[in-house]
Design a protein around this motif. Structure first.
Motif, mmCIF file in Angstrom:
data_model
loop_
_atom_site.group_PDB
_atom_site.id
_atom_site.type_symbol
_atom_site.label_atom_id
_atom_site.label_comp_id
_atom_site.label_asym_id
_atom_site.label_seq_id
_atom_site.Cartn_x
_atom_site.Cartn_y
_atom_site.Cartn_z
ATOM 1 N N TRP A 199 1.021 -1.146 0.151
ATOM 2 C CA TRP A 199 0.501 0.203 0.074
ATOM 3 C C TRP A 199 0.858 1.366 0.148
ATOM 4 C CZ3 TRP A 199 -4.020 -1.782 -1.678
ATOM 5 C CH2 TRP A 199 -4.381 -2.919 -1.241
ATOM 6 N N GLN A 200 2.344 0.998 0.342
ATOM 7 C CA GLN A 200 2.922 2.590 0.309
ATOM 8 C C GLN A 200 2.809 2.620 -1.028
ATOM 9 O OE1 GLN A 200 6.273 1.308 2.107
ATOM 10 N NE2 GLN A 200 6.103 1.423 4.429
ATOM 11 N N GLN A 201 2.704 1.614 -2.168
ATOM 12 C CA GLN A 201 3.407 1.898 -3.664
ATOM 13 C C GLN A 201 1.539 2.524 -3.963
ATOM 14 O OE1 GLN A 201 5.546 2.033 -5.435
ATOM 15 N NE2 GLN A 201 6.568 0.665 -3.657
ATOM 16 N N VAL A 202 0.766 2.775 -3.061
ATOM 17 C CA VAL A 202 -0.944 3.319 -3.545
ATOM 18 C C VAL A 202 -0.546 4.704 -3.050
ATOM 19 C CG1 VAL A 202 -3.123 2.631 -3.368
ATOM 20 C CG2 VAL A 202 -1.582 1.161 -4.286
ATOM 21 N N LEU A 203 -0.611 4.514 -1.696
ATOM 22 C CA LEU A 203 -0.611 5.990 -0.656
ATOM 23 C C LEU A 203 0.032 6.935 -1.194
ATOM 24 C CD1 LEU A 203 -1.685 3.805 2.657
ATOM 25 C CD2 LEU A 203 -3.320 5.331 0.811
ATOM 26 N N ILE A 204 -0.130 8.136 -1.003
ATOM 27 C CA ILE A 204 0.462 9.218 -1.044
ATOM 28 C C ILE A 204 0.551 10.083 0.208
ATOM 29 C CG2 ILE A 204 0.466 9.083 -3.797
ATOM 30 C CD1 ILE A 204 -1.562 11.995 -2.669
ATOM 31 N N ALA A 205 -0.111 9.876 1.134
ATOM 32 C CA ALA A 205 -0.224 10.352 2.467
ATOM 33 C C ALA A 205 -0.887 9.267 3.351
ATOM 34 C CB ALA A 205 -1.000 12.170 2.353
ATOM 35 N N GLU A 206 -0.635 9.909 4.702
ATOM 36 C CA GLU A 206 -1.017 9.192 5.599
ATOM 37 C C GLU A 206 -2.400 8.754 5.910
ATOM 38 O OE1 GLU A 206 0.917 6.699 7.469
ATOM 39 O OE2 GLU A 206 2.622 7.411 6.650
ATOM 40 N N PRO A 207 -3.526 7.819 6.282
ATOM 41 C CA PRO A 207 -4.654 7.834 5.855
ATOM 42 C C PRO A 207 -5.029 8.577 7.289
ATOM 43 C CG PRO A 207 -4.125 5.630 5.836
ATOM 44 C CD PRO A 207 -2.767 6.368 6.159
ATOM 45 N N GLN A 208 -6.682 9.122 7.077
ATOM 46 C CA GLN A 208 -6.749 10.166 7.770
ATOM 47 C C GLN A 208 -8.001 9.300 8.864
ATOM 48 O OE1 GLN A 208 -6.948 14.248 7.381
ATOM 49 N NE2 GLN A 208 -4.652 14.122 6.867
ATOM 50 N N VAL A 209 -8.045 9.742 9.934
ATOM 51 C CA VAL A 209 -9.699 8.681 10.568
ATOM 52 C C VAL A 209 -10.397 9.966 11.185
ATOM 53 C CG1 VAL A 209 -10.911 7.533 12.371
ATOM 54 C CG2 VAL A 209 -8.670 6.547 11.824
ATOM 55 N N LEU A 210 -11.329 10.697 10.646
ATOM 56 C CA LEU A 210 -11.797 11.792 11.224
ATOM 57 C C LEU A 210 -13.205 11.597 12.356
ATOM 58 C CD1 LEU A 210 -12.543 12.868 7.368
ATOM 59 C CD2 LEU A 210 -10.590 13.654 8.811
ATOM 60 N N GLY A 211 -13.816 10.515 12.594
ATOM 61 C CA GLY A 211 -13.968 9.991 13.670
ATOM 62 C C GLY A 211 -15.835 10.617 13.063
ATOM 63 N N VAL A 212 -16.763 10.667 13.828
ATOM 64 C CA VAL A 212 -17.725 9.921 13.561
ATOM 65 C C VAL A 212 -18.316 11.006 12.842
ATOM 66 C CG1 VAL A 212 -20.402 10.705 14.588
ATOM 67 C CG2 VAL A 212 -18.648 9.796 16.034
ATOM 68 N N ASP A 213 -19.470 10.884 11.752
ATOM 69 C CA ASP A 213 -19.455 11.300 10.350
ATOM 70 C C ASP A 213 -20.787 12.167 10.606
ATOM 71 O OD1 ASP A 213 -18.704 12.523 7.700
ATOM 72 O OD2 ASP A 213 -20.868 11.093 7.196
ATOM 73 N N SER A 214 -21.833 10.965 11.040
ATOM 74 C CA SER A 214 -23.417 11.346 10.762
ATOM 75 C C SER A 214 -24.089 9.616 12.153
ATOM 76 C CB SER A 214 -23.468 11.031 9.528
ATOM 77 O OG SER A 214 -24.089 9.616 9.279
ATOM 78 N N MET A 215 -24.868 10.317 12.146
ATOM 79 C CA MET A 215 -25.779 9.710 13.164
ATOM 80 C C MET A 215 -27.425 9.533 12.578
ATOM 81 S SD MET A 215 -24.508 10.499 17.469
ATOM 82 C CE MET A 215 -25.600 9.310 17.686
#
Length: 297
Positions: A229-245
Motif C-alpha cells: 500500500w505504500q506504492q498506492v498511498l501518497i499520505a497517511e490515512p486520517q480517521v475523521l471520527g463520527v460522520d453522521s448518526m
C-alpha cells in the motif's frame, strides 16, 4: 535576330521547371528544419519535466509518476499536430507558387475558393467545431487514454482513443461510446492528480465510538506501513471520527489520499480489515430494521 518561338517556349519551360524544382526543394528543406526543431523542443520539454520530477519530494514524485507518461504523450501529440499543420501550410504555398509560375490566373481562383470556402464553412460548422474542440482538449490535456471520465453528466467510462474529431470510451458495462468532441460541454476526469478513498464504517447507535475509532486508526496505520500500500498511498490515512448518526447506526469515516484511480482497492481492503477487527473486539453492528420499523418510519 529573335529566337524562334519554339526555342523561346522551350527556354520558358526550362526556367519554369527550375523555379518549381527550387521551390519544392526549399519547401522540403524548410519542412525538415522546422520538423527537427519541433522534435528537439518536444524532447527538451519531456526531459525538463522528468528532471523536475526527480528533484521533487518523494510523495510528490510518486503522485507524478503517472503524469510523466501523460505529459510525454501530450507533447508528442502536440508535436504531431504541429507537423501536420506545417505540412498543410507548405503544400498550399508550394501549389500556389507552382500555379503562379505556370501562369494560372490566381485572382479568379482565389475568389472562387473564398466563395466555396464560405459555403463549405456554413455546411461544415459542426465538423470544424469538433476538430477545434479536439485540438484544445489535446493541447490542454483535459483527458487521455486510460482515464475514467464523465461527459455531460450522462456518459461515463474509460477512454480508449482520443481523436481530433471523436473520442471513444468504454462504459463499465462494456458499451463503447463514440462522442463528438464538439458535443462535450462538461467533462469530469477522476484520473488526474490524486484520488481519495472514503472508508465509512457503521456501528450500532448505542455503541461507544471511541474504541471503534482507535481500531480504525490501528488498522489503517498497519496498512500504511505495508509495502503493497505504500506504492498506492501518497499520505497517511486520517480517521475523521463520527460522520453522521441516525436511529439505527453511527457512521465513522476515514479518508486516504491515493494515486489516481487507485482508491478502490485500498478502500475495499480497509473496509474488510476494519470490519473483521471490530467483530473480534465485540463492537456491535447496526441493528437491521424490521418491516414493522420501516412501515412505522
Amino acid at each position: 535576330m529573335p529566337w524562334p518561338v519554339s526555342e523561346q517556349v522551350t527556354e520558358q519551360w526550362i526556367n519554369n521547371a527550375i523555379v518549381i524544382v527550387v521551390t519544392v526543394l526549399v519547401a522540403l528543406l524548410v519542412r525538415g528544419l522546422l520538423a527537427r526543431a519541433i522534435r528537439r523542443i518536444t524532447g527538451m520539454m519531456i526531459k525538463d519535466a522528468s528532471g523536475k520530477r526527480l528533484r521533487a519530494t518523494e510523495i510528490l514524485r510518486r503522485a507524478a509518476d503517472m503524469s510523466d507518461e501523460r505529459y510525454a504523450a501530450r507533447a508528442n501529440t502536440t508535436a504531431s499536430l504541429l507537423r501536420n499543420i506545417l505540412d498543410i501550410v507548405l503544400v498550399v504555398i508550394v501549389v500556389m507558387t507552382v500555379m503562379n509560375v505556370l501562369g494560372v490566373p490566381m485572382a479568379p481562383l482565389l475568389a472562387s475558393a473564398s466563395i466555396g470556402g464560405v459555403a463549405i464553412g456554413f455546411g461544415a460548422q459542426s465538423l470544424v467545431k469538433d476538430y477545434l474542440s479536439g485540438i484544445f482538449m489535446v493541447s490542454e490535456d483535459q483527458f487521455g487514454v486510460g482515464d475514467w471520465i464523465q461527459i455531460n453528466d450522462k456518459i461515463s467510462g474509460r477512454v480508449e482513443e482520443v481523436g481530433l474529431r471523436v473520442t471513444r470510451l468504454r462504459a463499465f458495462s462494456g458499451v463503447v461510446w463514440y462522442v463528438r468532441n464538439g458535443d462535450i460541454t462538461q467533462l469530469g476526469n477522476s484520473s488526474q492528480g490524486t484520488s481519495t478513498a472514503i472508508i465509512d464504517i457503521p456501528i450500532a447507535v448505542g455503541a461507544d465510538p471511541a474504541p471503534a475509532i482507535e481500531i480504525m486508526k490501528q488498522v489503517l496505520t498497519e496498512m500504511a506501513g505495508q509495502e503493497e500500500w505504500q506504492q498506492v498511498l501518497i499520505a497517511e490515512p486520517q480517521v475523521l471520527g463520527v460522520d453522521s448518526m441516525n436511529a439505527v447506526q453511527t457512521k465513522l469515516r476515514a479518508i486516504a489520499d491515493t494515486l489516481a484511480n487507485q482508491q478502490w482497492g485500498f478502500q475495499r481492503e480497509a473496509l474488510s480489515r476494519i470490519r473483521t477487527a471490530l467483530h473480534v473486539a465485540g463492537i456491535e453492528d447496526p441493528a437491521v430494521p424490521t418491516a414493522a420499523d420501516q412501515a412505522g418510519a
